[in-house]
Design a protein around this motif. Structure first.
Motif, PDB file in Angstrom:
ATOM      1  N   ARG A 132       0.812  -1.210   0.000  1.00  0.00           N
ATOM      2  CA  ARG A 132       0.000   0.000   0.000  1.00  0.00           C
ATOM      3  C   ARG A 132       0.851   1.269   0.000  1.00  0.00           C
ATOM      4  O   ARG A 132       0.436   2.297  -0.541  1.00  0.00           O
ATOM      5  CB  ARG A 132      -0.975  -0.022   1.181  1.00  0.00           C
ATOM      6  CG  ARG A 132      -2.102  -1.019   0.961  1.00  0.00           C
ATOM      7  CD  ARG A 132      -2.986  -1.230   2.160  1.00  0.00           C
ATOM      8  NE  ARG A 132      -4.061  -2.129   1.788  1.00  0.00           N
ATOM      9  CZ  ARG A 132      -5.229  -1.737   1.277  1.00  0.00           C
ATOM     10  NH1 ARG A 132      -5.469  -0.452   1.099  1.00  0.00           N
ATOM     11  NH2 ARG A 132      -6.148  -2.614   0.950  1.00  0.00           N
ATOM     12  N   ALA A 133       2.034   1.196   0.590  1.00  0.00           N
ATOM     13  CA  ALA A 133       2.953   2.334   0.501  1.00  0.00           C
ATOM     14  C   ALA A 133       3.369   2.569  -0.948  1.00  0.00           C
ATOM     15  O   ALA A 133       3.458   3.718  -1.404  1.00  0.00           O
ATOM     16  CB  ALA A 133       4.174   2.088   1.380  1.00  0.00           C
ATOM     17  N   LEU A 134       3.626   1.483  -1.667  1.00  0.00           N
ATOM     18  CA  LEU A 134       3.975   1.600  -3.088  1.00  0.00           C
ATOM     19  C   LEU A 134       2.797   2.160  -3.886  1.00  0.00           C
ATOM     20  O   LEU A 134       2.962   3.061  -4.715  1.00  0.00           O
ATOM     21  CB  LEU A 134       4.381   0.227  -3.633  1.00  0.00           C
ATOM     22  CG  LEU A 134       5.719  -0.311  -3.144  1.00  0.00           C
ATOM     23  CD1 LEU A 134       5.832  -1.805  -3.432  1.00  0.00           C
ATOM     24  CD2 LEU A 134       6.878   0.439  -3.792  1.00  0.00           C
ATOM     25  N   GLU A 135       1.603   1.629  -3.631  1.00  0.00           N
ATOM     26  CA  GLU A 135       0.425   2.093  -4.358  1.00  0.00           C
ATOM     27  C   GLU A 135       0.164   3.577  -4.113  1.00  0.00           C
ATOM     28  O   GLU A 135      -0.274   4.292  -5.025  1.00  0.00           O
ATOM     29  CB  GLU A 135      -0.795   1.281  -3.944  1.00  0.00           C
ATOM     30  CG  GLU A 135      -0.774  -0.159  -4.443  1.00  0.00           C
ATOM     31  CD  GLU A 135      -2.031  -0.907  -4.039  1.00  0.00           C
ATOM     32  OE1 GLU A 135      -2.910  -1.081  -4.920  1.00  0.00           O
ATOM     33  OE2 GLU A 135      -2.136  -1.300  -2.863  1.00  0.00           O
ATOM     34  N   ALA A 136       0.431   4.036  -2.885  1.00  0.00           N
ATOM     35  CA  ALA A 136       0.198   5.447  -2.555  1.00  0.00           C
ATOM     36  C   ALA A 136       1.056   6.377  -3.389  1.00  0.00           C
ATOM     37  O   ALA A 136       0.703   7.545  -3.589  1.00  0.00           O
ATOM     38  CB  ALA A 136       0.465   5.677  -1.070  1.00  0.00           C
ATOM     39  N   GLU A 137       2.185   5.862  -3.885  1.00  0.00           N
ATOM     40  CA  GLU A 137       3.080   6.658  -4.725  1.00  0.00           C
ATOM     41  C   GLU A 137       2.910   6.341  -6.203  1.00  0.00           C
ATOM     42  O   GLU A 137       3.763   6.679  -7.024  1.00  0.00           O
ATOM     43  CB  GLU A 137       4.527   6.419  -4.295  1.00  0.00           C
ATOM     44  CG  GLU A 137       4.843   6.868  -2.880  1.00  0.00           C
ATOM     45  CD  GLU A 137       4.670   8.364  -2.693  1.00  0.00           C
ATOM     46  OE1 GLU A 137       4.887   9.121  -3.669  1.00  0.00           O
ATOM     47  OE2 GLU A 137       4.297   8.782  -1.575  1.00  0.00           O
ATOM     48  N   GLY A 138       1.817   5.666  -6.535  1.00  0.00           N
ATOM     49  CA  GLY A 138       1.496   5.410  -7.933  1.00  0.00           C
ATOM     50  C   GLY A 138       2.167   4.199  -8.541  1.00  0.00           C
ATOM     51  O   GLY A 138       2.114   4.015  -9.768  1.00  0.00           O
TER      52      GLY A 138
END
Length: 300
Positions: A58-64
């Motif tokens: 989710r940290a990765l997803e938050a940065e696109g």
């Protein structure tokens, strides 16, 4: 180097990841990465591993960064090979456990030495990123009342008082160097009695004062729930078991690596223990807990 999953001294929660569970790759899915180049984040089949996969993903997803998930895989024999093959891109591992898997003769060491040995043991194409401060490892843990009564903060503090106390733990803890034998040889600590108990019974035995110290794992949610005190291990008897992302080098670019390192550099054992409590004790959803923590930390 031999690859053994059941190794003396490894936390039970780590061993559970090597004992069964479904195999999402059993039909020969060895495709590299996820759809459209997504980073595929995997987890073993215990709550903490699933939580960590959600946190990193989710940290990765938050940065696109596009992310796919393969959760609750089970055996390290399954998921390690799939990271190597490229079907998994990122896996939240434990540095001591994966080192022991790759080299069963590797010594118990601190985090820095463990990572050095692990980097040497990993095959080309796999690497570890920054280790988190957060660890899940063996401990000797006491209640706050016992800690205050005997002025206990670390294992050396037990040397002059342990003969008045009963230590509880699983039966194997009595015969392991990373257990009763090591407590005596490294710290000069000899308990008055060792009581062999199932892991599930240790917390109640501790709170009931049937035992005064217990072999608990450091992210056991009952530690936070009951306000127990984990005694520090300055000589590193129990070795390093830091949360450490294992990646397929070709599938995780520099941008993603920076995001992953940011998560690892923020997570602590106390926080991981509290997050585990919310999932295991309070029955909250791992994805929701992960998202809330990342938001609180400014990582999502």
């Amino acid at each position: 180097m031999s690859k053994k999953l059941a190794l003396a001294g490894l936390p039970l929660v780590l061993l559970l990841s090597a004992c069964g569970g479904s195999d999402p790759f059993e039909e020969g899915d060895d495709a590299e990465g996820g759809e459209s180049g997504a980073i595929v984040v995997g987890s073993a089949d215990f709550p903490e591993s699933t939580l960590l996969a959600e946190v990193y993903g989710r940290a990765l997803e938050a940065e696109g960064v596009p992310v796919d998930y393969q959760l609750n895989i089970g055996s390290r024999e399954v998921y390690y090979d799939q990271i190597e093959a490229g079907a998994l891109s990122l896996f939240p591992e434990y540095n001591g456990a994966i080192l022991a898997y790759l080299d069963d003769e590797a010594p118990s060491a601190d985090s820095e030495e463990t990572n050095t040995l692990l980097e040497e043991a990993l095959p080309e194409g796999l690497e570890i990123l920054a280790s988190s401060e957060a660890e899940n490892k063996d401990s000797v843990t006491v209640t706050r009342e016992i800690a205050d009564e005997y002025d206990l903060a670390s294992l050396p503090d037990l040397a002059d008082v342990a003969d008045d106390l009963v230590l509880g733990g699983p039966p194997e803890f009595e015969t392991r160097q990373q257990g009763v034998m090591g407590l005596e040889s490294v710290y000069g600590v000899e308990f008055g009695e060792f009581r062999s108990l199932e892991v599930a019974l240790l917390t109640k035995a501790l709170t009931d004062d049937d035992i005064q110290a217990a072999n608990l794992f450091t992210t056991d949610p009952q530690i936070a729930e009951e306000g127990f005190v984990v005694l520090e291990d300055p000589e590193n008897l129990f070795g390093a078991q830091n949360v450490t992302p294992l990646i397929n080098s070709e599938q995780v670019d520099e941008t993603a690596r920076g995001i992953i390192d940011g998560v690892s550099n923020t997570l602590t054992t106390d926080e991981l223990t509290e997050l585990n409590k919310r999932i295991v004790v309070d029955n909250e959803n791992a994805a929701d807990v992960a998202q809330e923590w990342l938001t609180e930390q400014g990582l999502a």
